[in-house]
Design a protein around this motif. Structure first.
Motif, PDB file in Angstrom:
ATOM      1  N   GLY A   1       5.381   8.879  11.155  1.00 51.77           N
ATOM      2  CA  GLY A   1       6.435   8.023  10.617  1.00 51.77           C
ATOM      3  C   GLY A   1       6.010   6.575  10.523  1.00 51.77           C
ATOM      4  O   GLY A   1       6.320   5.880   9.539  1.00 51.77           O
ATOM      5  N   GLU A   2       5.282   6.094  11.510  1.00 57.81           N
ATOM      6  CA  GLU A   2       4.818   4.713  11.476  1.00 57.81           C
ATOM      7  C   GLU A   2       3.779   4.510  10.378  1.00 57.81           C
ATOM      8  O   GLU A   2       3.726   3.461   9.737  1.00 57.81           O
ATOM      9  CB  GLU A   2       4.269   4.328  12.846  1.00 57.81           C
ATOM     10  N   GLY A   3       2.938   5.514  10.142  1.00 55.97           N
ATOM     11  CA  GLY A   3       1.968   5.411   9.055  1.00 55.97           C
ATOM     12  C   GLY A   3       2.641   5.336   7.697  1.00 55.97           C
ATOM     13  O   GLY A   3       2.267   4.528   6.843  1.00 55.97           O
ATOM     14  N   VAL A   4       3.658   6.178   7.482  1.00 57.33           N
ATOM     15  CA  VAL A   4       4.410   6.141   6.224  1.00 57.33           C
ATOM     16  C   VAL A   4       5.062   4.773   6.043  1.00 57.33           C
ATOM     17  O   VAL A   4       4.984   4.160   4.970  1.00 57.33           O
ATOM     18  CB  VAL A   4       5.484   7.248   6.197  1.00 57.33           C
ATOM     19  N   TRP A   5       5.725   4.296   7.109  1.00 57.85           N
ATOM     20  CA  TRP A   5       6.406   3.004   7.017  1.00 57.85           C
ATOM     21  C   TRP A   5       5.429   1.869   6.704  1.00 57.85           C
ATOM     22  O   TRP A   5       5.692   1.013   5.870  1.00 57.85           O
ATOM     23  CB  TRP A   5       7.138   2.720   8.329  1.00 57.85           C
ATOM     24  N   HIS A   6       4.263   1.883   7.327  1.00 56.91           N
ATOM     25  CA  HIS A   6       3.352   0.761   7.149  1.00 56.91           C
ATOM     26  C   HIS A   6       2.583   0.798   5.839  1.00 56.91           C
ATOM     27  O   HIS A   6       2.146  -0.253   5.377  1.00 56.91           O
ATOM     28  CB  HIS A   6       2.415   0.651   8.362  1.00 56.91           C
ATOM     29  N   ILE A   7       2.427   1.936   5.203  1.00 59.26           N
ATOM     30  CA  ILE A   7       1.871   1.888   3.846  1.00 59.26           C
ATOM     31  C   ILE A   7       2.908   1.332   2.891  1.00 59.26           C
ATOM     32  O   ILE A   7       2.598   0.606   1.948  1.00 59.26           O
ATOM     33  CB  ILE A   7       1.368   3.281   3.376  1.00 59.26           C
ATOM     34  N   TRP A   8       4.190   1.590   3.169  1.00 54.16           N
ATOM     35  CA  TRP A   8       5.243   1.095   2.280  1.00 54.16           C
ATOM     36  C   TRP A   8       5.509  -0.383   2.454  1.00 54.16           C
ATOM     37  O   TRP A   8       6.076  -1.022   1.568  1.00 54.16           O
ATOM     38  CB  TRP A   8       6.525   1.915   2.479  1.00 54.16           C
ATOM     39  N   ILE A   9       5.145  -0.958   3.595  1.00 53.93           N
ATOM     40  CA  ILE A   9       5.296  -2.404   3.723  1.00 53.93           C
ATOM     41  C   ILE A   9       3.952  -3.108   3.542  1.00 53.93           C
ATOM     42  O   ILE A   9       3.891  -4.337   3.589  1.00 53.93           O
ATOM     43  CB  ILE A   9       5.915  -2.806   5.077  1.00 53.93           C
ATOM     44  N   GLY A  10       2.884  -2.348   3.330  1.00 48.50           N
ATOM     45  CA  GLY A  10       1.575  -2.946   3.043  1.00 48.50           C
ATOM     46  C   GLY A  10       1.459  -3.184   1.548  1.00 48.50           C
ATOM     47  O   GLY A  10       0.810  -2.426   0.824  1.00 48.50           O
ATOM     48  N   PHE A  11       2.101  -4.261   1.075  1.00 49.76           N
ATOM     49  CA  PHE A  11       2.236  -4.458  -0.365  1.00 49.76           C
ATOM     50  C   PHE A  11       0.890  -4.640  -1.062  1.00 49.76           C
ATOM     51  O   PHE A  11       0.728  -4.242  -2.219  1.00 49.76           O
ATOM     52  CB  PHE A  11       3.130  -5.670  -0.635  1.00 49.76           C
ATOM     53  N   ASP A  12      -0.083  -5.235  -0.374  1.00 50.73           N
ATOM     54  CA  ASP A  12      -1.388  -5.384  -1.004  1.00 50.73           C
ATOM     55  C   ASP A  12      -2.048  -4.023  -1.200  1.00 50.73           C
ATOM     56  O   ASP A  12      -2.670  -3.769  -2.237  1.00 50.73           O
ATOM     57  CB  ASP A  12      -2.293  -6.321  -0.206  1.00 50.73           C
ATOM     58  N   HIS A  13      -1.890  -3.113  -0.226  1.00 50.33           N
ATOM     59  CA  HIS A  13      -2.444  -1.759  -0.386  1.00 50.33           C
ATOM     60  C   HIS A  13      -1.745  -1.025  -1.535  1.00 50.33           C
ATOM     61  O   HIS A  13      -2.396  -0.332  -2.329  1.00 50.33           O
ATOM     62  CB  HIS A  13      -2.268  -0.957   0.906  1.00 50.33           C
ATOM     63  N   ILE A  14      -0.436  -1.180  -1.633  1.00 52.07           N
ATOM     64  CA  ILE A  14       0.316  -0.517  -2.701  1.00 52.07           C
ATOM     65  C   ILE A  14      -0.133  -1.024  -4.065  1.00 52.07           C
ATOM     66  O   ILE A  14      -0.378  -0.235  -4.994  1.00 52.07           O
ATOM     67  CB  ILE A  14       1.828  -0.738  -2.524  1.00 52.07           C
ATOM     68  N   LEU A  15      -0.259  -2.344  -4.214  1.00 51.29           N
ATOM     69  CA  LEU A  15      -0.622  -2.889  -5.526  1.00 51.29           C
ATOM     70  C   LEU A  15      -2.064  -2.555  -5.896  1.00 51.29           C
ATOM     71  O   LEU A  15      -2.386  -2.419  -7.075  1.00 51.29           O
ATOM     72  CB  LEU A  15      -0.389  -4.397  -5.560  1.00 51.29           C
ATOM     73  N   PHE A  16      -2.941  -2.431  -4.908  1.00 50.03           N
ATOM     74  CA  PHE A  16      -4.301  -1.976  -5.203  1.00 50.03           C
ATOM     75  C   PHE A  16      -4.258  -0.574  -5.790  1.00 50.03           C
ATOM     76  O   PHE A  16      -4.901  -0.283  -6.814  1.00 50.03           O
ATOM     77  CB  PHE A  16      -5.145  -1.996  -3.928  1.00 50.03           C
ATOM     78  N   LEU A  17      -3.479   0.300  -5.173  1.00 49.91           N
ATOM     79  CA  LEU A  17      -3.355   1.670  -5.660  1.00 49.91           C
ATOM     80  C   LEU A  17      -2.702   1.708  -7.040  1.00 49.91           C
ATOM     81  O   LEU A  17      -3.164   2.419  -7.944  1.00 49.91           O
ATOM     82  CB  LEU A  17      -2.544   2.492  -4.662  1.00 49.91           C
ATOM     83  N   VAL A  18      -1.643   0.922  -7.239  1.00 51.53           N
ATOM     84  CA  VAL A  18      -0.962   0.887  -8.538  1.00 51.53           C
ATOM     85  C   VAL A  18      -1.911   0.392  -9.624  1.00 51.53           C
ATOM     86  O   VAL A  18      -1.943   0.931 -10.740  1.00 51.53           O
ATOM     87  CB  VAL A  18       0.296   0.003  -8.462  1.00 51.53           C
ATOM     88  N   ALA A  19      -2.698  -0.649  -9.316  1.00 50.34           N
ATOM     89  CA  ALA A  19      -3.646  -1.180 -10.305  1.00 50.34           C
ATOM     90  C   ALA A  19      -4.660  -0.120 -10.722  1.00 50.34           C
ATOM     91  O   ALA A  19      -5.049  -0.034 -11.898  1.00 50.34           O
ATOM     92  CB  ALA A  19      -4.360  -2.408  -9.747  1.00 50.34           C
ATOM     93  N   LEU A  20      -5.084   0.705  -9.774  1.00 49.40           N
ATOM     94  CA  LEU A  20      -6.024   1.777 -10.100  1.00 49.40           C
ATOM     95  C   LEU A  20      -5.360   2.896 -10.893  1.00 49.40           C
ATOM     96  O   LEU A  20      -6.004   3.554 -11.725  1.00 49.40           O
ATOM     97  CB  LEU A  20      -6.628   2.344  -8.816  1.00 49.40           C
TER      98      LEU A  20
END
Length: 375
Positions: free
Chosen positions: A180-199
């Motif tokens: 649960g903590e891993g799921v939550w922290h990828i969702w608040i890791g906005f730089d990680h999310i935008l890197f993935l979205v850009a790809l």
């Protein structure tokens, strides 16, 4: 409908990261012998400044003198927002020490206190209410230690009151907690999310004569995404493991700066492609650095010495589930819209420009210790 849904997903993702740092969290550690509780509560100075105003001279810097002058107000603000009780008995808290510490996202006030419960207990009840009236997204991250065993939990507006047994938690419960903590922290890791979205943005297109053209079938788009996500997962899992086990460590400022740079490069690659067909290589190379970022989050959570591997595997599994949720929401809608001008011009081109601009600001903030966006 597909266009509106995809636009909503993309704009929500782009609107979330209004700042370079992660959202509001506090870290609460409780150590008990079954009679009393010794506690440490780390609270971000930026959050306290917003709540009670620590920066008295308005220079955007909180000095030790300013912090020391407000110690009593900080304690008076925070401690009533944490209620501890055991089996019908309240455990009043007595402050013992004020400190300050650095986390990966800035300076934190540290409150150390002791709670006396008036007798032995086996069940602990906590009601957490810090900052919920100011920021409904705030989370309190708890680590409860008893006889060398650790239990973790996350407090939010939807789970403000929780009960904990001092009996040793099951391995399954610990694993689920860290997932649960891993799921939550990828969702608040906005730089990680935008890197993935850009790809992912060009995943439903291919490059021909200096322009993006839609793929003819879903299969190549799927395998394109599969390669990117797999490469990113393998890479960040390697460095997350190495950093968590203490084998390799890099300075936080360097890691965060390179992560921001990776988002800039991934977004600009959609406009001026260098890795148009092998974006998985970029995902792997920068994924190694992103793994160090995930490791710093896991370190902040506090790892149970008795279940280190379990926590590491659970947290990483949660990160992967969070990533898969993004991909599952994005890919089908992107494929449905791939032939439209909306996708090619507004989402692929415009979205990449916006991501590059935002990540460029993050890079300047992190590399040169600036504050360009509101906290």
């Amino acid at each position: 409908m597909s266009a509106r849904l995809l636009l909503a997903i993309v704009f929500v993702l782009l609107a979330l990261p209004a700042r370079a740092h992660k959202p509001s969290d506090s870290y609460l550690t409780l150590v008990t012998d079954g009679m009393a509780i010794d506690a440490q509560w780390d609270i971000a100075l930026r959050d306290l400044d917003f709540a009670i105003g620590l920066d008295t001279n308005g220079d955007a810097e909180i000095t030790w003198g300013e912090l020391r002058a407000r110690h009593e107000e900080i304690a008076a603000y925070a401690l009533p927002r944490l209620a501890i009780s055991t089996e019908g008995r309240a455990c009043p808290a007595t402050l013992t020490q004020h400190l300050v510490d650095d986390h990966t996202d800035g300076a934190y006030a540290v409150l150390r206190f002791r709670a006396e419960c008036g007798g032995p207990f086996r069940v602990l009840h906590l009601r957490y209410g810090l900052f919920f009236d100011l920021d409904p997204q705030h989370k309190g991250l708890l680590r409860l230690e008893y006889q060398g065993k650790s239990t973790t939990a996350i407090f939010g507006t939807e789970k403000a009151s929780q009960e904990f047994s001092l009996a040793a938690p099951s391995r399954l419960t610990q694993f689920i907690d860290y997932v649960g903590e891993g799921v939550w922290h990828i969702w608040i890791g906005f730089d990680h999310i935008l890197f993935l979205v850009a790809l992912l943005l060009p995943a439903v297109a291919y490059r021909f004569r200096q322009e993006w053209r839609p793929v003819d079938a879903f299969r190549p788009a799927f395998w394109n995404v599969f390669g990117i996500v797999t490469a990113f997962t393998v890479a960040h899992s390697i460095t997350l493991t190495l950093a968590t086990l203490g084998v390799v460590n890099l300075p936080s400022r360097l890691v965060e700066s390179v992560i921001a740079a990776s988002v800039v490069i991934a977004a600009l690659n959609n406009l001026y492609p260098i890795f148009s067909e092998r974006r998985w290589m970029m995902a792997f190379a920068f994924g190694l650095v992103h793994g160090f970022g995930f490791a710093s989050v896991l370190a902040d959570l506090g790892l149970p010495s008795d279940a280190l591997v379990l926590a590491l595997v659970g947290f990483n599994a949660g990160v992967e589930l969070g990533q898969l949720a993004i991909v599952a929401a994005f890919l089908p809608l992107a494929y449905a819209l791939r032939r439209t001008g909306l996708y090619r011009h507004l989402l692929l081109t415009g979205g990449s420009l916006l991501i590059a601009l935002l990540a460029g600001i993050w890079l300047a903030e992190r590399a040169f210790d600036l504050a360009l966006l509101p906290s």
